[in-house]
Design an enzyme around this catalytic site. Structure first.
Site, PDB file in Angstrom:
ATOM      1  N   GLU A  48     -10.041 -21.346   6.946  1.00 20.43           N
ATOM      2  CA  GLU A  48     -11.049 -21.285   7.241  1.00 20.43           C
ATOM      3  C   GLU A  48     -11.739 -20.084   6.582  1.00 20.43           C
ATOM      4  O   GLU A  48     -11.177 -19.222   6.115  1.00 20.43           O
ATOM      5  CB  GLU A  48     -11.914 -20.397   8.684  1.00 20.43           C
ATOM      6  CG  GLU A  48     -13.310 -19.891   8.294  1.00 20.43           C
ATOM      7  CD  GLU A  48     -13.126 -19.849  10.248  1.00 20.43           C
ATOM      8  OE1 GLU A  48     -12.406 -19.262  10.728  1.00 20.43           O
ATOM      9  OE2 GLU A  48     -14.482 -19.694  10.241  1.00 20.43           O
TER      10      GLU A  48
ATOM     11  N   ASP B 119     -14.984   2.661  36.561  1.00 19.48           N
ATOM     12  CA  ASP B 119     -16.205   4.290  35.625  1.00 19.48           C
ATOM     13  C   ASP B 119     -15.440   3.640  34.549  1.00 19.48           C
ATOM     14  O   ASP B 119     -16.206   4.825  33.651  1.00 19.48           O
ATOM     15  CB  ASP B 119     -15.770   5.318  36.249  1.00 19.48           C
ATOM     16  CG  ASP B 119     -14.554   5.988  35.724  1.00 19.48           C
ATOM     17  OD1 ASP B 119     -13.622   4.970  35.454  1.00 19.48           O
ATOM     18  OD2 ASP B 119     -13.946   7.139  36.540  1.00 19.48           O
TER      19      ASP B 119
ATOM     20  N   HIS C  99     -10.244 -22.932  20.882  1.00 20.38           N
ATOM     21  CA  HIS C  99     -10.254 -21.206  21.526  1.00 20.38           C
ATOM     22  C   HIS C  99      -8.874 -20.558  21.659  1.00 20.38           C
ATOM     23  O   HIS C  99      -9.418 -19.775  22.963  1.00 20.38           O
ATOM     24  CB  HIS C  99     -11.169 -21.200  22.397  1.00 20.38           C
ATOM     25  CG  HIS C  99     -12.797 -21.154  21.449  1.00 20.38           C
ATOM     26  ND1 HIS C  99     -14.235 -22.067  21.657  1.00 20.38           N
ATOM     27  CD2 HIS C  99     -12.558 -21.662  19.896  1.00 20.38           C
ATOM     28  CE1 HIS C  99     -14.747 -21.783  21.205  1.00 20.38           C
ATOM     29  NE2 HIS C  99     -13.959 -22.155  19.626  1.00 20.38           N
TER      30      HIS C  99
ATOM     31  N   GLU D 221     -14.637 -23.725   7.288  1.00 17.48           N
ATOM     32  CA  GLU D 221     -13.644 -23.876   8.137  1.00 17.48           C
ATOM     33  C   GLU D 221     -12.949 -25.527   8.356  1.00 17.48           C
ATOM     34  O   GLU D 221     -13.119 -25.999  10.182  1.00 17.48           O
ATOM     35  CB  GLU D 221     -13.918 -23.494   9.375  1.00 17.48           C
ATOM     36  CG  GLU D 221     -15.323 -23.555   9.804  1.00 17.48           C
ATOM     37  CD  GLU D 221     -15.226 -22.340  11.676  1.00 17.48           C
ATOM     38  OE1 GLU D 221     -13.652 -22.663  12.479  1.00 17.48           O
ATOM     39  OE2 GLU D 221     -16.263 -22.124  11.411  1.00 17.48           O
TER      40      GLU D 221
ATOM     41  N   TYR E  63      -6.039 -31.753  14.371  1.00 16.22           N
ATOM     42  CA  TYR E  63      -5.390 -30.991  15.386  1.00 16.22           C
ATOM     43  C   TYR E  63      -4.818 -31.975  15.945  1.00 16.22           C
ATOM     44  O   TYR E  63      -5.870 -32.646  16.656  1.00 16.22           O
ATOM     45  CB  TYR E  63      -5.799 -30.697  16.180  1.00 16.22           C
ATOM     46  CG  TYR E  63      -7.284 -28.669  15.133  1.00 16.22           C
ATOM     47  CD1 TYR E  63      -6.600 -27.708  15.472  1.00 16.22           C
ATOM     48  CD2 TYR E  63      -8.555 -28.913  14.594  1.00 16.22           C
ATOM     49  CE1 TYR E  63      -7.100 -27.392  14.529  1.00 16.22           C
ATOM     50  CE2 TYR E  63      -9.089 -28.749  13.942  1.00 16.22           C
ATOM     51  CZ  TYR E  63      -9.195 -27.331  14.234  1.00 16.22           C
ATOM     52  OH  TYR E  63      -9.621 -26.649  13.424  1.00 16.22           O
TER      53      TYR E  63
ATOM     54  N   ASP F 123      -6.785 -17.312  13.852  1.00 12.51           N
ATOM     55  CA  ASP F 123      -8.336 -16.706  13.008  1.00 12.51           C
ATOM     56  C   ASP F 123      -8.533 -16.046  14.114  1.00 12.51           C
ATOM     57  O   ASP F 123      -8.933 -15.347  14.647  1.00 12.51           O
ATOM     58  CB  ASP F 123      -8.211 -17.910  14.398  1.00 12.51           C
ATOM     59  CG  ASP F 123     -10.587 -18.451  14.036  1.00 12.51           C
ATOM     60  OD1 ASP F 123     -10.761 -17.297  13.249  1.00 12.51           O
ATOM     61  OD2 ASP F 123     -11.515 -19.208  13.976  1.00 12.51           O
TER      62      ASP F 123
ATOM     63  N   ARG G  33      -5.966 -25.087  10.728  1.00 18.92           N
ATOM     64  CA  ARG G  33      -7.240 -25.014  10.298  1.00 18.92           C
ATOM     65  C   ARG G  33      -7.602 -24.295   9.050  1.00 18.92           C
ATOM     66  O   ARG G  33      -6.317 -23.059   8.769  1.00 18.92           O
ATOM     67  CB  ARG G  33      -8.285 -25.109  11.082  1.00 18.92           C
ATOM     68  CG  ARG G  33      -9.172 -24.206  10.804  1.00 18.92           C
ATOM     69  CD  ARG G  33     -10.656 -24.051  12.385  1.00 18.92           C
ATOM     70  NE  ARG G  33     -10.939 -22.689  13.012  1.00 18.92           N
ATOM     71  CZ  ARG G  33      -9.858 -22.931  14.155  1.00 18.92           C
ATOM     72  NH1 ARG G  33      -9.932 -23.923  14.722  1.00 18.92           N
ATOM     73  NH2 ARG G  33      -9.639 -22.006  15.062  1.00 18.92           N
TER      74      ARG G  33
ATOM     75  N   HIS H  68     -20.262 -22.370  10.346  1.00 17.19           N
ATOM     76  CA  HIS H  68     -21.627 -21.665  11.026  1.00 17.19           C
ATOM     77  C   HIS H  68     -22.543 -20.892   9.776  1.00 17.19           C
ATOM     78  O   HIS H  68     -21.555 -20.620   9.664  1.00 17.19           O
ATOM     79  CB  HIS H  68     -21.296 -21.518  12.419  1.00 17.19           C
ATOM     80  CG  HIS H  68     -20.089 -20.605  12.419  1.00 17.19           C
ATOM     81  ND1 HIS H  68     -19.959 -19.229  12.080  1.00 17.19           N
ATOM     82  CD2 HIS H  68     -18.550 -21.253  12.566  1.00 17.19           C
ATOM     83  CE1 HIS H  68     -18.382 -19.140  11.928  1.00 17.19           C
ATOM     84  NE2 HIS H  68     -17.776 -20.045  12.187  1.00 17.19           N
TER      85      HIS H  68
HETATM   86  N1  GLY Z   1     -13.878 -17.511  15.252  1.00 15.08           N
HETATM   87  C1  GLY Z   1     -14.784 -18.148  15.462  1.00 15.08           C
HETATM   88  C2  GLY Z   1     -14.853 -19.837  14.251  1.00 15.08           C
HETATM   89  O1  GLY Z   1     -14.612 -19.607  13.452  1.00 15.08           O
HETATM   90  O2  GLY Z   1     -15.732 -20.197  14.940  1.00 15.08           O
HETATM   91 MN    MN Z   2     -16.148 -19.940  12.520  1.00 17.99          MN
HETATM   92 MN    MN Z   3     -13.192 -18.575  12.622  1.00 13.82          MN
END
Ligand code: GLY
Ligand code: MN
Ligand code: MN
Length: 436
Positions: free
Chosen positions: A405, A36, A240, A381, A385, A257, A403, A351
């Site tokens: 970003e 619940d 991920h 970004e 790797y 990230d 990375r 993106h």
């Molecule tokens: N954190 C997801 C991306 O960087 O696309």
């Molecule tokens: Mn991103």
């Molecule tokens: Mn990200």
């Protein structure tokens, strides 16, 4: 956000829709987490973009030219007993007074009222396929109108994908949206800096995650825009990675990230830094390449450039760097055209960013990359790797995942970097581990 902002958006949409039309926009359903217990409710982004209404169980109808009012909101009625348990509701009065609906009805009356709104409207704007149960109700309502056709009511003749139009609107941010995003980004930048200060060999990834969340919450960002990635060492090569359960090792890098969500707007920042505060020679060499690639990509975020130009710039720098390190062999141009970099760089350079972290908006139009316009916000970004266990790669490079970003606004005169967390090597080395 000022209610006028939402009114402006509705007016813009209704101008596109024209007379004789109706748009139906449901918010997201409440999802069960277990038994619940419910997941924290998050409104549907399109619904919230057009209404600013934060409550579950609500549906908006936009009906241009409707005499009794164009913005109709269906929502929960006030209920003192339920409110005692679960908190205040706007109710029908609040829907009109606070959220500027012209007309409000109880959500329980939706099935009775909605077919009547569809009658004599030629075009229905609706985003099909997002909420299957709601799709079924839409079909039932349309059929109800069909049944009444004999009474002289006309049935909608055309169904148009509302998401396409709203997503094009959402792609170009207003000054108010940029302000909110900047707040989410400021909280996020502080969180990254806090994580750097707290980092030490031997700490667990989730301990560092806690530092991020602390700063998000403190800033009023009680939701993450996406699950934080806190990836020590080779975990960074899992793009991920969200397990966040390993111990941080002396000599490894840590990739974080993470982004806060504020008032349904996302921030998205990645930083990579040495767990012990000092880059090794190899780590530094790879880091410098990624940072150069990011700079080159950011410089391409200009009105008139197309969507893929930042990616192309990043790929060129990354590939040249990999060749320089001896990790790729051959001429940069050939390596780029043969996409040899993909072994070490397997994602795109960014993106769209907005209410959703991977925000809405097409990347191509009629087969061509979309041209950047002022007001669009995107991430830049790049990363490299170098997974462990690849015999062709010398051991000393293996397990390095980096990375960097940042979130960038397409400004009238060029890129405006909205995020400001430490990323210069000297700054990082001074900050990491400096906290108590
Ligand atoms: N954190 C997801 C991306 O960087 O696309
Ligand atoms: Mn991103
Ligand atoms: Mn990200």
């Amino acid at each position: 956000m000022n209610p006028k902002e939402f009114a402006r958006r509705r007016k813009r949409l209704m101008d596109v829709m024209g007379e004789q039309s109706i748009a139906i926009i449901p918010t997201a359903p409440v999802r069960q987490r277990n038994r619940d217990v419910e997941h924290t409710f998050r409104p549907d982004s399109d619904f919230y973009y057009l209404t600013g209404f934060p409550e579950p169980e609500s549906v908006a109808a936009l009906v241009p030219g409707r005499e009794q009012g164009e913005f109709v909101l269906f929502c929960r009625e006030r209920d003192p007993e339920m409110e005692q348990w679960n908190g205040a509701r706007a109710g029908l009065e609040g829907a009109c007074d606070t959220y500027q609906a012209d007309d409000a009805f109880p959500i329980s009356d939706l099935d009775d009222i909605l077919p009547g709104l569809l009658e004599n409207r030629a075009t229905v704007y609706y985003a099909m396929g997002y909420y299957p149960e709601f799709d079924q109700r839409m079909i039932r309502w349309v059929n109800r109108v069909r049944q009444r056709a004999r009474a002289g009511k006309s049935v909608p003749a055309e169904f148009v994908a509302l998401d396409q139009i709203v997503h094009d609107m959402r792609l170009v941010k207003s000054p108010a949206e940029v302000r909110t995003m900047k707040q989410a980004m400021a909280i996020t930048a502080r969180a990254h800096e806090r994580a750097m200060r707290a980092c030490r060999p031997g700490k667990m990834e989730y301990e560092i995650e806690a530092e991020l969340l602390y700063e998000f919450y403190r800033g009023g960002g009680r939701d993450c825009a996406y699950p934080p990635i806190v990836a020590g060492g080779a975990n960074a090569c899992v793009l991920h990675y969200v397990t966040n359960r390993d111990a941080l090792k002396d000599g490894d890098l840590l990739l974080i990230d993470a982004g806060a969500e504020l008032d349904c707007y996302a921030a998205d920042i990645t930083r990579t830094f040495p767990v012990n505060g000092k880059f090794t020679r190899e780590q530094r060499a790879v880091y410098d390449i990624v940072l150069d690639a990011q700079e080159a990509a950011i410089d391409k975020v200009r009105p008139g450039n197309h969507w893929n130009e930042p990616h192309e710039a990043a790929v060129k720098v990354l590939t040249a760097g990999l060749a320089h390190l001896g990790l790729l062999k051959g001429r940069t141009r050939t390596l780029v055209s043969q996409e040899k970099y993909r072994k070490f760089y397997m994602h795109r350079t960014g993106h769209w960013l907005g209410m959703d972290v991977h925000d809405v908006g097409d990347y191509r139009i009629d087969g061509e990359w979309r041209v950047l316009e002022p007001g669009m916000v995107l991430t830049v970004e790049p990363g490299l790797y170098i997974s462990p266990g690849d015999r062709k790669t010398p051991k000393r490079w293996q397990g390095i995942g980096i990375r960097i970003e940042d979130d960038v606004l397409v400004g009238k005169d060029g890129p405006v970097v909205l995020t400001d967390a430490p990323k210069a090597v000297d700054d990082i080395e001074a900050i990491v581990g400096s906290g108590s």
